[in-house]
Scaffold this motif. Sequence first.
Motif, short mmCIF file in Angstrom:
data_model
loop_
_atom_site.label_atom_id
_atom_site.label_comp_id
_atom_site.label_asym_id
_atom_site.label_seq_id
_atom_site.Cartn_x
_atom_site.Cartn_y
_atom_site.Cartn_z
N LEU A 37 -0.99 7.79 -14.08
CA LEU A 37 -0.06 8.71 -13.40
C LEU A 37 0.46 8.25 -12.09
CD1 LEU A 37 1.24 11.56 -13.51
CD2 LEU A 37 -0.14 11.94 -11.52
N ARG A 38 1.55 8.07 -12.09
CA ARG A 38 2.36 7.37 -10.74
C ARG A 38 2.74 8.49 -9.87
NH1 ARG A 38 4.17 1.80 -11.25
NH2 ARG A 38 2.34 0.57 -11.93
N THR A 39 3.94 9.13 -10.07
CA THR A 39 4.41 9.90 -9.30
C THR A 39 5.13 10.99 -9.83
OG1 THR A 39 6.38 8.64 -9.50
CG2 THR A 39 5.01 8.09 -7.45
N VAL A 40 5.06 12.05 -9.00
CA VAL A 40 6.02 13.40 -9.54
C VAL A 40 6.77 13.66 -8.65
CG1 VAL A 40 5.98 15.70 -10.38
CG2 VAL A 40 4.00 14.26 -10.78
N LYS A 41 8.29 13.06 -9.08
CA LYS A 41 9.53 13.41 -8.04
C LYS A 41 9.92 14.85 -8.25
CE LYS A 41 13.15 10.61 -7.91
NZ LYS A 41 14.09 9.61 -8.43
N THR A 42 10.28 15.37 -7.07
CA THR A 42 10.54 16.96 -7.03
C THR A 42 12.09 16.94 -6.36
OG1 THR A 42 9.72 17.48 -5.15
CG2 THR A 42 8.54 17.61 -7.17
N CYS A 43 12.85 18.00 -6.70
CA CYS A 43 14.02 18.55 -5.56
C CYS A 43 13.32 19.63 -4.97
CB CYS A 43 15.21 18.66 -6.34
SG CYS A 43 15.08 19.88 -7.44
N GLY B 63 5.95 20.70 -9.19
CA GLY B 63 5.66 19.24 -9.18
C GLY B 63 4.58 18.62 -8.46
N ILE B 64 4.16 19.39 -7.36
CA ILE B 64 2.87 19.13 -6.75
C ILE B 64 1.72 19.71 -7.67
CG2 ILE B 64 1.45 20.09 -4.70
CD1 ILE B 64 4.25 20.28 -3.11
N ARG B 65 1.98 20.79 -8.26
CA ARG B 65 1.01 21.42 -9.05
C ARG B 65 0.57 20.62 -10.05
NH1 ARG B 65 0.91 26.94 -12.95
NH2 ARG B 65 -1.09 26.36 -13.68
N ILE B 66 1.64 19.78 -11.01
CA ILE B 66 1.31 18.81 -11.84
C ILE B 66 0.59 17.60 -11.46
CG2 ILE B 66 2.58 17.41 -13.67
CD1 ILE B 66 4.91 19.21 -13.66
N GLU B 67 1.07 17.23 -10.15
CA GLU B 67 0.57 15.86 -9.60
C GLU B 67 -0.99 16.12 -9.35
OE1 GLU B 67 3.10 13.93 -6.81
OE2 GLU B 67 1.63 12.25 -6.52
N VAL C 69 0.82 -1.05 -0.10
CA VAL C 69 -0.04 0.15 -0.04
C VAL C 69 0.88 1.05 -0.06
CG1 VAL C 69 -1.53 1.32 1.42
CG2 VAL C 69 -1.90 -1.11 1.22
N VAL C 70 0.55 2.05 -0.95
CA VAL C 70 1.28 3.41 -1.02
C VAL C 70 0.59 4.67 -1.02
CG1 VAL C 70 3.05 4.81 -2.56
CG2 VAL C 70 3.08 2.03 -2.24
N PRO C 71 0.48 5.47 0.04
CA PRO C 71 -0.43 6.37 -0.09
C PRO C 71 0.43 7.57 -0.89
CG PRO C 71 0.55 6.39 2.08
CD PRO C 71 1.20 5.11 1.27
N ARG C 72 -0.36 8.76 -1.50
CA ARG C 72 0.21 9.80 -2.27
C ARG C 72 0.78 10.67 -1.27
NH1 ARG C 72 0.15 10.41 -7.25
NH2 ARG C 72 -1.58 9.33 -8.12
N MET C 73 1.85 11.12 -1.69
CA MET C 73 2.57 12.08 -1.04
C MET C 73 2.99 13.00 -2.12
SD MET C 73 5.21 10.27 1.55
CE MET C 73 4.73 9.71 3.18
N TRP C 74 2.19 13.98 -2.47
CA TRP C 74 2.16 15.34 -3.46
C TRP C 74 3.73 15.80 -3.54
CZ3 TRP C 74 -2.21 14.58 -6.08
CH2 TRP C 74 -3.33 14.22 -5.26
N GLY C 75 4.41 15.33 -5.01
CA GLY C 75 5.67 15.75 -5.17
C GLY C 75 6.52 15.27 -4.29
N GLY C 76 6.25 14.31 -3.51
CA GLY C 76 7.18 13.63 -2.53
C GLY C 76 7.43 14.51 -1.14
N MET C 77 6.48 15.40 -0.85
CA MET C 77 6.65 16.12 0.32
C MET C 77 5.61 15.39 1.21
SD MET C 77 8.65 18.71 0.00
CE MET C 77 8.25 19.83 1.07
N THR C 78 6.12 15.40 2.73
CA THR C 78 5.46 14.78 3.74
C THR C 78 5.51 15.79 4.80
OG1 THR C 78 4.72 13.04 4.82
CG2 THR C 78 7.04 13.24 4.34
N SER C 79 4.78 15.35 6.20
CA SER C 79 4.95 16.09 7.25
C SER C 79 4.76 15.03 8.41
CB SER C 79 3.62 16.88 7.27
OG SER C 79 2.57 15.99 7.60
N GLN D 91 13.95 27.75 -10.17
CA GLN D 91 12.46 27.85 -9.98
C GLN D 91 11.76 27.01 -8.87
OE1 GLN D 91 11.08 29.93 -12.36
NE2 GLN D 91 12.57 29.86 -14.18
N ASP D 92 10.80 27.06 -8.76
CA ASP D 92 9.97 26.53 -7.58
C ASP D 92 9.71 24.92 -8.09
OD1 ASP D 92 8.57 25.53 -5.51
OD2 ASP D 92 7.00 26.69 -5.69
#
Lengths: 815, 114
Positions: free
Chosen positions: A634-640, A657-661, A565-575, A651-652
């Motif tokens: 659509l799987r993931t959008v990786k970002t730096c 990346g989050i916006r695209i995802e 099970v893989v939950p979505r973490m938009w752009g690879g960001m989490t908290s 650029q941001d």
Amino acid sequence: MTQKLVIIGNGMAPGRMLEHLFEEDATAYDVTIFNAEPRVNYNRLMLSPVLSGEKTYEDIITHDDAWYEANNVTLLKGAKITEIDRNLKTVTSEAGVVASYDKLVIATGSNPFIIPLPGHDLDGVLVYRDLDDVGAMLTAAKSKGRAVVIGGGLLGLEAAAGLKARGMDVTVLHLMPTLMERQLDPAAGYLLEKAIKDKGIEVLTEVNSKEILGKDGRVSGITLDDGTVIDASIVIMAVGIRPSFSLAKDADIDCNRGILVDDKMQTSDPDVYALGECVEHRGDCYGLVAPLYEMAKVLANNLTGGNAEFTGSVTATKLKVTGVDLYSAGDFAEADDREEIVLRDAAQGIYKRLVLKENRIIGAVQYGETTDGPWFFDLLKKGTDISEMRDSLIFGQAYQGGASLDPMQAVAALPDDAEICGCNGICKSVIVTAITDKKLNTLDEVRSHTKASASCGTCTGLVEQLMSVTLGDTYDPSKVAAVCPCTDLGHDDVRRLIQVKSLKSIPAVMQELEWKTSCGCAKCRPALNYYLVSDWPGEYEDDYQSRYINERVHANIQKDGTYSVVPRMWGGMTSSDELRAIADVVDKFDIPAVKVTGGQRIDMLGVKKEDLLGVWSDLGDAGFVSGQAYAKGLRTVKTCVGSDWCRFGTQDSTGFGIRIEKFMWGSWTPAKLKLAVSGCPRNCSEATCKDIGVICVDSGYDIHFAGAAGLDIKGTELLGHASSEDEALEYIVALTQLYREQGHYLERIYKWAKRVGVDEIRSQILDDDIGRKNLYQRFVYSQKFAQHDPWSERVSGKDKHEFNPLAIFGQEAAE
Amino acid sequence: MNAFKKNWIKIGKLSDIPKRGSRCVKNGDLTIALFRSADDKVFALEDKCPHKNGPLSQGIVHDGCVTCPLHNWVISLETGEVQGPDEGSTLSFPIKQDGDDILLGLQTSSDGIK
């Protein structure tokens, strides 16, 4: 010095003539072609499949721009010649272009005959001759009214079947008592009429049109001699062709019914030649392709100093209407000195008739079963004495000399000089020699090397059998393209037919496209389900039973039958809250393994199927949605970390990346789609090996695509540069939509790009602003139906049965 | 003395299983997958692919067969035999359909259902 050759007209005959010419001597002439049509050369015989939607214009191009360029031919498109000056040896076009010639070839073809009925000049009165006519018919077909076709000959019936396939009501009006009376005897004409009527086309014979009715300058109907009025939104005239020779006549070249030519295709002016439908040779005018190709060969030979002669030709006809098998050749009128052999099988709808004169076949008609057509035609052309096999002649070649019924053996038994492809006059030995000498393995290769089956295509089966006989087991025609063993169609054909036939369910596709199994297999069902989801958003209801298990239960099956099970973490960001919730779920459900994935997500492995709902429910409460790590989508959008944190970030990249995802999540694609956005060319998110990757630079966004880092390793191709985030998003979304519409199921984006060409994709996304915006809009529309979190849907009760056993029993259930 | 006797157990209704889909029945450690074909016939196989024990109940049902979700082996619903070039077979169980009811036939012995 190189001589100047000018050709007027760019139909199939001059196209073929040039091929022969360049084979003989590629440098003999400096060639200029004036084409009244605004396009390259295409196969006119295939207009009917284009009309019915079975093929596209691109499929029927025989010589593309690259061919003209490679052969140094100057092709002027949309350039109609209005004058030939034989004294100055020049031609002049409508736009005033003047070209001088040493040798001139006139190939102006023919004009459709227009019956001068009152109203024949109304809008909506069409002929069936070139691609523009097909375009006009297709536009008219969108309004779905009734089409009236005047003329029940070859072209008229093909037009009628095509328009019917496009959803119009169709009536065919025919002056004579039976259809195609020039090629068929009355019995076969009757069977044909029945088959055409079975297609839902109305056929009226022995009727004469009186007047075409109009309203506001447009066709509204037609009146017949007997007073009948038929409503119609278009009227197609298909009553025959007339050689087009006015240009030649105006230049005082001898003409009768057509431009008069001798056996060398020379006109009354020794520097002017003519070929094709515009000529009259020994009193005959030809409208079928085989004799035109013979003329082409003869003319090319003469232009390069040869002595070949054209002495006339017998022709055979096949009707290109799906589901109607018909073959006729030669002369079949009754006369005292003729005998006939007839075979009828009413139950199977088979009718065969041979007309004999002095023990030789002079005419052959076959309906319902036409495999022996080429064999009869061969006997006819050679004038073979058939008295030895007369008793069994009508049963076909397989019955001669005790040979078995196997079609392979029949092909193997054909003599070397038996004609296989009637259109192109290609005999068996030419094909076999090409296959062995040039080591050809596919039908396309055989077509391009020999031209066999490259025109009307009806001998494709014979050519394939010949390939099997020659190559043995190494040739497997179905391996080339078919989606799976349930069909002979390839992915492209299936996708196009879903569109043109408006097929909106899996049973409809299987029925209409004649699937060979009752409900498909594990290969074709998921493919069809994707094509329908992609093509009919909001209309097609997803069929979960045709999805792979991962997509059916929104998790990835593991080797022991548990799930990850893989939950979505938009752009690879989490908290911290998200991480805490994940930790709680892992503890509560005793999940054995937790791992960070390559796509910047957290994967919980070893979840039992019956726990999935509970896991999703708790994750949902913490604000998670499905990460769709299981999807062909659509799987993931990786970002730096980009300009937010990084001292090099331009650029941001994280925000983008989050916006695209957030924009693209939930969308289905032919295969999985992984993206990445890097904030600078150091490329920490590894965007240049992704399906789609963005590299931020000071001036904006470089958009890359078609990378791979799995079974294959491949760097991306540059799509283009966008100066703003909005523009970059539009490019990415339009590119994705193009891939969604063209990709074969399970074909990753880099394979699709390789198949259709990176330049082609680039031009569709970058150069065609309207096209790109339309692609973008279609994606946005389909997202309305795709962006629903499957986990919360399941938690709230959808298809709950999936996760519980039907019954549980054990020791206590025993007696 | 009923050491081996066939016992028909009512396990549910046809409508409990989706068309071209599957549900499971648990009998102790044994999981039996029930399949419903496009023409509403029901079949029962052990939920275990002979190849690598993949759960057949999670596969795609088509034309009297199921394709295993792990490595795409194709198993006959009727006989449990592997189709095509691969070899092997899965335990199959008799089913009776009585109206909407589905009955599963199990051999019972003194030490429980087998």
